[in-house]
Design an enzyme around this catalytic site. Structure first.
Site, PDB file in Angstrom:
ATOM      1  N   PRO A  29       0.847  -1.200   0.000  1.00 19.14           N
ATOM      2  CA  PRO A  29       0.000   0.000   0.000  1.00 19.14           C
ATOM      3  C   PRO A  29       0.878   1.243   0.000  1.00 19.14           C
ATOM      4  CG  PRO A  29      -0.593  -1.489   1.799  1.00 19.14           C
ATOM      5  CD  PRO A  29       0.695  -1.975   1.241  1.00 19.14           C
ATOM      6  N   GLY A  87       0.624   5.495   0.486  1.00 18.28           N
ATOM      7  CA  GLY A  87      -0.226   6.626   0.854  1.00 18.28           C
ATOM      8  C   GLY A  87       0.337   7.894   0.270  1.00 18.28           C
ATOM      9  N   GLY A  88       1.143   8.596   1.062  1.00 15.52           N
ATOM     10  CA  GLY A  88       1.753   9.835   0.584  1.00 15.52           C
ATOM     11  C   GLY A  88       3.223   9.660   0.272  1.00 15.52           C
ATOM     12  N   GLY A  89       3.767   8.512   0.620  1.00 14.25           N
ATOM     13  CA  GLY A  89       5.170   8.264   0.334  1.00 14.25           C
ATOM     14  C   GLY A  89       6.126   9.014   1.238  1.00 14.25           C
ATOM     15  N   SER A 105       7.106   7.992   4.204  1.00 14.73           N
ATOM     16  CA  SER A 105       7.697   7.078   5.185  1.00 14.73           C
ATOM     17  C   SER A 105       9.173   7.365   5.409  1.00 14.73           C
ATOM     18  CB  SER A 105       7.530   5.650   4.673  1.00 14.73           C
ATOM     19  OG  SER A 105       8.489   4.821   5.266  1.00 14.73           O
ATOM     20  N   SER A 149       1.439  13.526   3.455  1.00 19.26           N
ATOM     21  CA  SER A 149       1.103  12.185   3.955  1.00 19.26           C
ATOM     22  C   SER A 149      -0.407  11.999   3.996  1.00 19.26           C
ATOM     23  CB  SER A 149       1.738  11.959   5.320  1.00 19.26           C
ATOM     24  OG  SER A 149       1.360  12.982   6.224  1.00 19.26           O
ATOM     25  N   VAL A 182      -5.098  -3.215   3.389  1.00 19.71           N
ATOM     26  CA  VAL A 182      -5.176  -1.808   2.999  1.00 19.71           C
ATOM     27  C   VAL A 182      -6.268  -1.119   3.804  1.00 19.71           C
ATOM     28  CG1 VAL A 182      -5.488  -0.203   1.097  1.00 19.71           C
ATOM     29  CG2 VAL A 182      -4.541  -2.477   0.661  1.00 19.71           C
ATOM     30  N   TYR A 206      13.375  14.406  19.505  1.00 18.21           N
ATOM     31  CA  TYR A 206      13.617  14.364  18.073  1.00 18.21           C
ATOM     32  C   TYR A 206      15.046  14.828  17.809  1.00 18.21           C
ATOM     33  CZ  TYR A 206      11.843  14.694  13.278  1.00 18.21           C
ATOM     34  OH  TYR A 206      11.576  14.489  11.959  1.00 18.21           O
TER      35      TYR A 206
END
Ligand SMILES: Cc1cc2nc3c(=O)[nH]c(=O)nc-3n(C[C@H](O)[C@H](O)[C@H](O)COP(=O)(O)OP(=O)(O)OC[C@H]3O[C@@H](n4cnc5c(N)ncnc54)[C@H](O)[C@@H]3O)c2cc1C
Lengths: 572, 675
Positions: free
Chosen positions: A153, A155-157, A159, A222, A287, A492
């Site tokens: 799957p 989505g917005g790529g 990752s 995303s 998915v 972070y």
């Protein structure tokens, strides 16, 4: 066969929109291009010096990416004609174009971007499919089972865990299931198809006066399904919650069939919550097609703010106290001194909201405290939301607490600027890549009593590892606390170094990243707060969730997807 | 060769690194007294003192440290716990804690340091010919102090140790350490106070039962360490070694100072092994008396002043070697399961897991072995070893010849020999004899043990005097033993097995190593490696040949093998006597005191009757070690009772061990030893 327009707007080998990027202009001064962001079109005279000083980069030493994809390098697709035939019969659009396949072969990890710039993936999706609704997805999954194919799957790529990378040893046809055409938004009750991209979702809801309030830094690109699949976290989770708090109902197509709850009760005691198998499943079970998500009226009033602390220790102590009193604003972030100084370097030549922060501060502090050290200062940025009166009350409460930790309010502008920068910072890596600087961010969550030690030790570990591995310039190793919880915080890190003189920078980079993660775990931090595991962090799964825990997940996978149709090899 | 199954489980191979005997490079020594003899002590004491500090130091006053300790979550937690247990109000316990801190806390004052520097200069110049140290080691230390918290781990042979160390650090402009020193100093009022002001802090000798004391103490040490306020110094051996053999390590303090790193409260911690070796030990005669059970005088200031006589004597040279700082982070990498500390809030006291305890123990042994490696051996030490094999006297020329022979052997075994100015053997021996004229005399070209007044007096007195001299002499020979122990135990094993099969020799070696593990320092769990090292060294000096199946003693080797065997004979014989005593003379259960006095009498009788010449069996150190070994091996049981500890020996098991030890029955093979 349609190629969605979003792809055309985006860089094929870097972050974000084509028209938006950092460059050094003809005069050798940094500039941010485009009109999309407030920084767009502005000249940034201090950035060059910052890059030279902190990273040892120099604009004489440039590396350049290949300018466009060389389609002859692209591995030929493993085709399955019968499947394609069935797709045509079902009227589902698909593509086998090289550009489309490469575009969906990656997320935004450093090594993935470097491959785009100078190499080629060993394995990429063989065919892209664009379902437009739940039923399309059900059909595709059924066909994949029938022909024994592998589905990943998409989505917005965005990752950052190698989750989208195709396993190199996958022999079956890999189908990239792009959800981007599934954005039909049914009845304004926020029952949404999962392919919708964050900014579109907020915009559409906004037209009716609502919002989800879920704002991950990647929200421009995303997707809702991606958030569910990775357990995403938004900046304003203090008011709206993380994705697991926001979803009311999820529908997911698996090889075994569709999984969903039978009602939308706000809480149920029906054994372990099945949503928790779906949230964070990283595309290994099925998915996500439809999600019902909570919405809220758009807040009447928003106010930014900032507080300066004498040092990071005081700042953390203050955040802890705010968390203890449970009065955290919608967002509160504390950056360390390095990032504090970095913020300064993005000061444009002319702009009202970018008045020289540090200079003003110096005057300010010298009158208030004696002997503050500009190399120790750090700043917290704040965002308050709600009705006006409550916001002002809330603001006072937070500043009063800050005062107990010698924190001084440092103005709205600085706060706003901090948040605005979050979106452009992602573009900075591409600039670095042009000048021998590679870098990445990573994150963790950690109990309060270990926050300071973890921050210090991880940063020091990075410096030490760089030295030991022959990195010739001091690395950038910096962190911020981005979320607070009752029991701990999310931290972070940014890490970058100049790799001139190193023969195998990507390997060195990876070794250091591994060492940094080891250090995090040794300091009681988690494997991930929101980026997920993907393939990048699989090696630590066992120690993170125990043998039995891993076994439980495996047995679910075994039941739901016995033939490993969702074969992206994430997580387990 | 493969490791015995039981051994391999705790290989700790990361910590144990095979020594490199051939290319061992050690630093050069400098004499620091030389400059003291040439320039003004007063100016030296008033010099500008600006030591480098830890990079993460948050500067604070001693009083602030006290507050940090008292307010720490850790201590507050223990106080609340104790209050719940005892019903006492937390305020009162807090008050108590505060008093403990006062008693303990060190209090660094430059003035005191200067007085200290001045008077020590005077004293040291009178006592010692030279104080030599490796300046490179000081440079490494200086670097280390800036990078991470530092723990100084000196060997402990004399009270001079920590005075000397502070003095040296002052001389080189390094931060004075906070010393965890035994409480008996508190009695020495004046010196105690002076010491405290120059950085020492005090700890009661025993506080195992006192939870509050332990908590305050631990928190205090950790606070100093974490803030990088000063290096922390303590003795792994726990107390001064009366025999000059390195004592088996104590783990309590080490586990406290390792904790901040293990909990990741600091990025790393450096452990610095320091070897301090005296050509002549100030307390030599005192120690010999103590070992023979003559009660130890309390350390009072007046006692020390009475020792003024000492100030007129010559104690030769001191060698101080600052070893390479060892990073705890490096030692622990890959060894520690990090979850151990992750699931418990950090202020809760947590008993270290077995894994961590093993790790602490390995680190302790590693550091002691590093101390041993850098201990300087003087000619006198070789002389003592030879003399003890040639009682009552030896021809001077022969002694000189043998000393030269032993010098070569020692070097082949990796010993750190300092042979003054390339003197010829005769001169070196002569000057050593002069320095130690209280122990030996040169009479008509014969070197004789100095036990004057022997003829006069009762047999008891004669035995006692002789024992005194032998133990004093032994304390010097002992400094050689840790370098020699591996090849020597191979030699002893070769003799005991009367057979050259490698497997059996190894079995015997492992058996002996097990028995003597309280006597000598062996890294835990690597008997086979020790055996290989012993064989390697013997092969290297052509003493043995090792084939696939057998170990053969060469012609040249028989001298070496019998020398080595004789060197360790006092231990073998001593233990045999102790076993005999335990088998025949003891009741079901006994306390340590009964054991020591009973055994003492038993030994005396044997010696008086001339049926043994093993004077060293009278040493309470050997007696206690033998008993501890039996407990460790499960042959004796140690039980806690109202008045201390009671021991009970399983005679059956002991009998078996004794028989093996006297080679009357073959040694059972160690489990699964494949060679
Ligand atoms: C600059 C930047 C900033 C970021 N900031 C944040 C942040 O603030 N908070 C945060 O949480 N994350 C953040 N991320 C990480 C990333 O944006 C999130 O993980 C996001 O949720 C991924 O969504 P996506 O739609 O891009 O998914 P993709 O990247 O396309 O896919 C991610 C994984 O989910 C699976 N997947 C995608 N869609 C579906 C679906 N419909 N059904 C089943 N599986 C699916 C994919 O197979 C893949 O394994 C950031 C990333 C970047 C590059």
């Amino acid at each position: 066969v349609s190629c969605p327009k979003m792809q055309e707007l985006l860089k094929w080998n870097g972050w974000g929109y084509n028209d938006s990027k950092f460059i050094f202009n003809k005069k050798g001064v940094a500039e941010f291009t485009g009109k999309r962001y407030r920084l767009g079109g502005l000249v940034l005279p201090l950035l060059k010096e910052w890059m030279e000083k902190t990273l040892g980069a120099s604009i004489e030493h440039k590396t350049t990416s290949r300018t466009s994809l060389n389609t002859s390098d692209v591995p030929p697709p493993i085709e399955n004609q019968e499947f394609l035939q069935d797709l045509r019969t079902a009227k589902i659009s698909y593509s086998q174009e090289a550009e489309d396949r490469v575009f969906r072969a990656h997320g935004h990890c450093l090594h993935e971007i470097l491959i785009l710039r100078e190499g080629m993936f060993k394995r990429i999706p063989d065919v892209i499919v664009w379902p437009v609704c739940h039923d399309d997805v059900a059909k595709i999954v059924e066909l994949a089972c029938k022909h024994n194919l592998c589905i990943i799957p998409y989505g917005g790529g965005t990752s950052v865990s190698s989750a989208l990378e195709c396993p190199a040893d996958e022999r079956r046809t890999i189908v990239s299931l792009d959800t981007s055409q599934m954005l039909y938004e049914k009845n304004l009750t926020a029952h949404v198809e999962a392919g919708i991209i964050g900014q579109d979702l907020e915009r559409q809801l906004g037209e009716s006066g609502y919002c989800t309030g879920h704002e991950p830094d990647s929200m421009e690109f995303s997707s809702l399904g991606g958030w569910v699949a990775t357990r995403a976290s938004g900046m304003k989770k203090n008011i709206y919650g993380n994705i697991e708090d926001l979803v009311v109902h999820i529908k997911m197509v698996t090889p075994r069939g569709v999984i969903e709850k039978g009602c939308q009760g706000p809480r149920m005691s029906t054994g372990p919550d099945i949503h928790n198998f779906i949230l964070g499943s990283e595309g290994i079970l099925g998915v996500v097609t439809e999600v019902t998500i909570k919405i809220r009226p758009i807040p009447e009033y928003q106010k930014y703010g900032s507080v300066v602390f004498l040092n990071f220790e005081q700042g953390v102590a203050c955040l802890r106290e705010i968390a203890k009193q449970r009065c955290a604003p919608a967002s509160i972030r504390l950056v360390d001194n390095t990032q504090f100084q970095f913020g300064h370097s993005l000061k444009p030549q002319v702009s009202s909201i970018f008045t020289s922060f540090l200079d003003g501060l110096k005057k300010f502090y010298i009158t208030k405290f004696k002997g503050f050290d500009p190399n120790q200062l750090c700043v917290a940025t704040l965002l308050f939301e709600g009705d006006r009166e409550k916001v002002l009350q809330h603001e006072k409460q937070v500043y009063d607490i800050a005062a107990k930790f010698s924190g001084l309010a440092a103005g709205e502008d600085n706060g706003q600027r901090g948040y605005m920068l979050t979106f452009v910072i992602a573009y900075l890596r591409d600039l670095g890549l042009d000048y021998y600087v590679i870098g990445e961010s990573f994150e963790t969550s950690v109990p309060w009593d270990r926050v300071l030690d973890l921050c210090r030790n991880v940063k020091e570990r990075i410096v030490k590892e760089c030295k030991e591995r022959g990195v010739q310039f001091a690395p950038l190793s910096t962190c911020r606390v981005t979320q607070t919880y009752d029991a701990g915080a999310c931290v972070y890190f940014y890490f970058a170094f100049n790799y001139r003189g190193i023969s195998d920078p990507i390997h060195v980079y990876e070794q250091i990243e591994i060492a940094a993660r080891d250090e995090i775990l040794a300091n009681g931090g988690s494997l991930s707060h929101h980026h997920g595991v993907g393939k990048l962090r699989k090696r630590w799964m066992k120690e993170s969730i125990s043998d039995v825990g891993l076994g439980m997940l495996k047995s679910v996978k075994e039941y739901v997807d016995p033939n490993n149709i969702f074969g992206n090899k994430n997580l387990l | 060769m493969a490791m015995a199954a039981a051994e391999s489980s705790r290989l700790g191979n990361l910590l144990y690194s095979q020594k490199d005997f051939t290319s061992k490079k050690r630093d050069e020594f400098e004499d620091i007294l030389e400059e003291r003899r040439q320039s003004s002590d007063l100016r030296y004491a008033m010099k500008c003192f600006t030591p480098v500090v830890y990079k993460g130091l948050s500067p604070c006053k001693p009083s602030a440290i006290k507050n940090i300790v008292l307010q720490s979550e850790q201590l507050q937690y223990v106080i609340k716990q104790l209050s719940k247990e005892t019903g006492e109000s937390p305020d009162i316990i807090q008050e108590e804690a505060s008093e403990i801190l006062d008693e303990m806390s060190h209090n660094l004052q430059l003035g005191a340091i200067r007085i200290f520097a001045f008077s020590l200069s005077k004293i040291f110049k009178r006592l010692f010919q030279r104080v030599r140290l490796n300046e490179e080691g000081i440079q490494r230390l200086q670097q280390a102090i800036q990078e991470h918290p530092v723990i100084l781990l000196p060997s402990h042979r004399s009270y001079i140790d920590f005075l000397m160390l502070s003095y040296l650090l002052y001389t080189y402009d390094l931060s004075l350490p906070a010393i965890a020193a035994g409480m008996d100093f508190m009695v020495m009022k004046m010196i105690g106070e002076l010491l405290r002001r120059s950085g020492a802090f005090f700890m009661r000798r025993t506080f195992s039962g006192n939870k509050l004391y332990w908590a305050v103490f631990a928190e205090y040490v950790k606070t100093i360490l974490k803030n990088g306020y000063a290096p922390i110094e303590f003795f792994l051996e726990g107390t001064r070694s009366r025999t000059a053999k390195t004592l088996t390590p104590k783990f309590g303090l080490l586990s406290i100072v390792m904790e901040p790193f293990l909990k990741r409260e600091v990025f790393d911690t450096y452990l610095v092994p320091i070897s301090i070796i005296y050509e002549r030990i100030l307390e030599e005669s005192l120690y010999a008396h103590e070992l023979l059970g003559v009660p130890k005088p309390k350390e009072t200031t007046s006692g020390l002043l009475k020792a003024r006589k000492i100030l007129s004597e010559d104690f030769g040279s001191i060698h101080v070697y600052f070893g390479q700082p060892v990073s705890l982070r490096t030692l622990s990498s890959e060894r520690i399961n990090r979850c151990t500390y992750n699931l418990i809030p950090r202020h809760l006291p947590q008993k270290p897991s077995e894994e961590i305890q093993d790790f602490i123990s390995d680190v302790a042994y590693k550091m002691e072995l590093l101390q041993i490696e850098n201990m300087v051996l003087s000619p006198w030490i070789l002389i003592a070893a030879i003399l003890l094999q040639n009682l009552p006297s030896i021809d001077f020329a022969l002694l000189a010849e043998k000393t030269l022979w032993l010098k070569d052997l020692t070097q082949a075994f990796g010993g750190f020999l300092e042979w003054p100015d390339n003197l010829c053997a005769k001169k070196a021996v002569r000057s050593s004899l002069a320095l130690h004229s209280n122990i030996v005399n040169l009479v008509n070209d014969q070197v004789v043990l100095n036990d004057q007044g022997m003829e006069a007096g009762t047999t008891e007195e004669v035995v006692f005097k002789r024992a005194l001299s032998i133990l004093m002499c032994g304390a010097y020979r002992n400094q050689l033993l840790n370098v020699f122990v591996r090849p020597s135990l191979v030699a002893v094993a070769l003799q005991m097995t009367h057979n050259f099969r490698k497997e059996e020799v190894y079995g015997c070696f492992a058996f002996l190593r097990g028995i003597f593990s309280d006597e000598f320092i062996f890294f835990p769990g690597i008997a086979l490696k020790d055996f290989e090292e012993g064989c390697f060294l013997l092969t290297k000096c052509d003493a043995i040949q090792v084939t696939a199946q057998e170990i053969l003693v060469t012609e040249k080797g028989s001298t070496i093998v019998s020398f080595l065997t004789a060197m360790f004979k006092p231990f073998v014989e001593g233990y045999q006597i102790i076993y005999r005593y335990l088998l025949k003379e003891t009741n079901e259960a006994f306390v340590e005191k009964q054991f020591l006095s009973g055994l003492g009498n038993f030994g005396f009788q044997l010696l008086a009757a001339g049926s043994s010449h093993c004077y060293e069996v009278l040493s309470s150190d050997m007696q206690k070690n033998a008993l501890a070994a039996l407990v460790r091996l499960g042959i004796a049981r140690k039980m806690k009772t109202n008045n201390g500890f009671t021991y009970a020996v399983s005679k059956e098991a002991l009998n078996k061990t004794a028989e093996m030890f006297e080679s009357r029955i073959p040694i059972r093979k160690p489990v699964a030893a494949r060679l």
